[in-house]
Design a protein around this motif. Structure first.
Motif, PDB file in Angstrom:
ATOM      1  N   ALA A  88       3.314  13.898 -24.089  1.00 25.21           N
ATOM      2  CA  ALA A  88       3.795  14.640 -25.267  1.00 25.21           C
ATOM      3  C   ALA A  88       5.315  14.811 -25.200  1.00 25.21           C
ATOM      4  CB  ALA A  88       3.101  15.988 -25.360  1.00 25.21           C
ATOM      5  N   MET A 121      -3.454  20.430 -24.876  1.00 26.64           N
ATOM      6  CA  MET A 121      -2.909  20.481 -26.244  1.00 26.64           C
ATOM      7  C   MET A 121      -2.737  21.921 -26.719  1.00 26.64           C
ATOM      8  SD  MET A 121      -4.818  17.166 -27.752  1.00 26.64           S
ATOM      9  CE  MET A 121      -3.893  16.740 -29.204  1.00 26.64           C
ATOM     10  N   ILE A 133      -2.933  21.075 -33.980  1.00 27.56           N
ATOM     11  CA  ILE A 133      -3.628  20.164 -33.064  1.00 27.56           C
ATOM     12  C   ILE A 133      -4.830  19.564 -33.791  1.00 27.56           C
ATOM     13  CG2 ILE A 133      -5.006  20.093 -30.912  1.00 27.56           C
ATOM     14  CD1 ILE A 133      -1.971  20.578 -30.488  1.00 27.56           C
TER      15      ILE A 133
END
Ligand SMILES: NC(=O)c1ccc[n+]([C@@H]2O[C@H](COP(=O)([O-])OP(=O)(O)OC[C@H]3O[C@@H](n4cnc5c(N)ncnc54)[C@H](OP(=O)(O)O)[C@@H]3O)[C@@H](O)[C@H]2O)c1
Length: 271
Positions: A88, A121, A133
């Motif tokens: 990420a 997440m 998300i």
């Protein structure tokens, strides 16, 4: 631009630009043109290899960051907790962004429990690195598993959906669980232009098969991310909101389903 409200109250543009297959200078140019025309959502993925090209277009554009909606996806090899967090950060760096508007699991993995990826997440969301998300290519059983682990986290499921792949059961399940579906390959990767019903409805109402397919999806509260690379196509796909959707077109398009799945790597089991 029409927007859909996600379960956390955040908004997502109903239409975005798909960028699979767009790379380098061409990608930068297409994203710039799209933003100039009024697109605000851009859909990308680690797998598409175009984050830096998109960053260039975003940085050159006058559109304010808060008016953009940028979606990217974590690929299967990065779904373990630590790898996901690292990936990420790398993707944000490539996109030159501080946060994703939407971060998705690109494909479910038979190897990594979804709970593990979602934990990472959730923490990315709490750290401000992702506003929303979601998941992609999740079936009903997989959505149930994800919802059991984190009932409030998942806002979007991005799946293949077009008039010849009408996933009604999945749509109903998503609706009941306050999850918005985003249709990828909404033009059936160009096949809608060969469909005789869509062609004749298009002639009757002076709309392109693309416009009919996209509007049919949006009428069902499904977001759409058609990929286009010419200005004419970008413009055509954007012009789907300012006319009444003819009732007979809606009725005829309900009957086009052929379970025509174009993307099926073998997992998950879509049958
Ligand atoms: N989550 C996932 O696993 C997943 C999988 C597949 C795709 N996606 C996302 O979904 C996006 C869209 O899917 P896709 O790219 O596979 O297929 P698509 O959007 O259904 O179709 C794209 C094709 O339609 C053509 N086209 C677009 N607008 C047109 C118009 N108005 N008139 C005539 N032709 C038109 C494009 O041609 P030109 O390029 O010449 O304009 C291109 O050949 C992808 O780009 C990607 O962002 C996600």
């Amino acid at each position: 631009m029409k927007e859909f409200e996600l379960k956390n109250g955040n908004k997502m543009p109903a239409l975005g630009l798909g960028t699979s297959g767009l790379r380098g200078k061409e990608c930068t140019q297409v994203v710039k043109e799209a933003l100039e025309l009024g697109y605000r959502q851009v859909d990308t993925a680690d797998m598409y290899g175009n984050h830096r090209a998109i960053a260039e277009a975003l940085n050159e554009s006058d559109v304010r960051r808060e008016d953009l909606f940028i979606t990217s996806k974590i690929q299967s090899e990065d779904l373990e907790y630590k790898k996901l967090k690292k990936a990420a950060d790398r993707l944000l760096n490539e996109l030159d962004l501080k946060y994703f508007d939407l971060l998705l699991i690109h494909w479910p993995s038979p190897e990594v429990p979804v709970e593990e990826s979602l934990k990472a997440m959730k923490e990315l969301k709490e750290a401000g690195k992702a506003k929303n998300i979601g998941v992609s290519n999740f079936t009903i059983p997989l959505l149930k598993e994800a919802l059991a682990a984190y009932p409030d986290l998942i806002t979007v499921n991005q799946v293949e959906f077009h008039p010849t792949l009408y996933q009604k059961e999945l749509l109903d399940f998503a609706f009941k669980n306050d999850i918005i579906l985003t249709a990828y390959a909404p033009l059936a990767q160009g096949e809608v232009f060969e469909n005789s019903v869509l062609k004749s409805l298009g002639e009757k109402y002076d709309k392109s098969p693309a416009q009919l397919a996209l509007r049919w999806l949006v009428e069902k509260n499904i977001a759409v991310i058609p990929k286009a690379s010419s200005k004419a196509h970008l413009k055509n796909n954007l012009e789907i909101f300012d006319w009444d959707f003819p009732i007979d077109a809606a009725r005829e398009m309900e009957l086009l389903d052929q379970n025509n799945r174009l993307i099926d790597p073998g997992y998950p089991n879509f049958d």
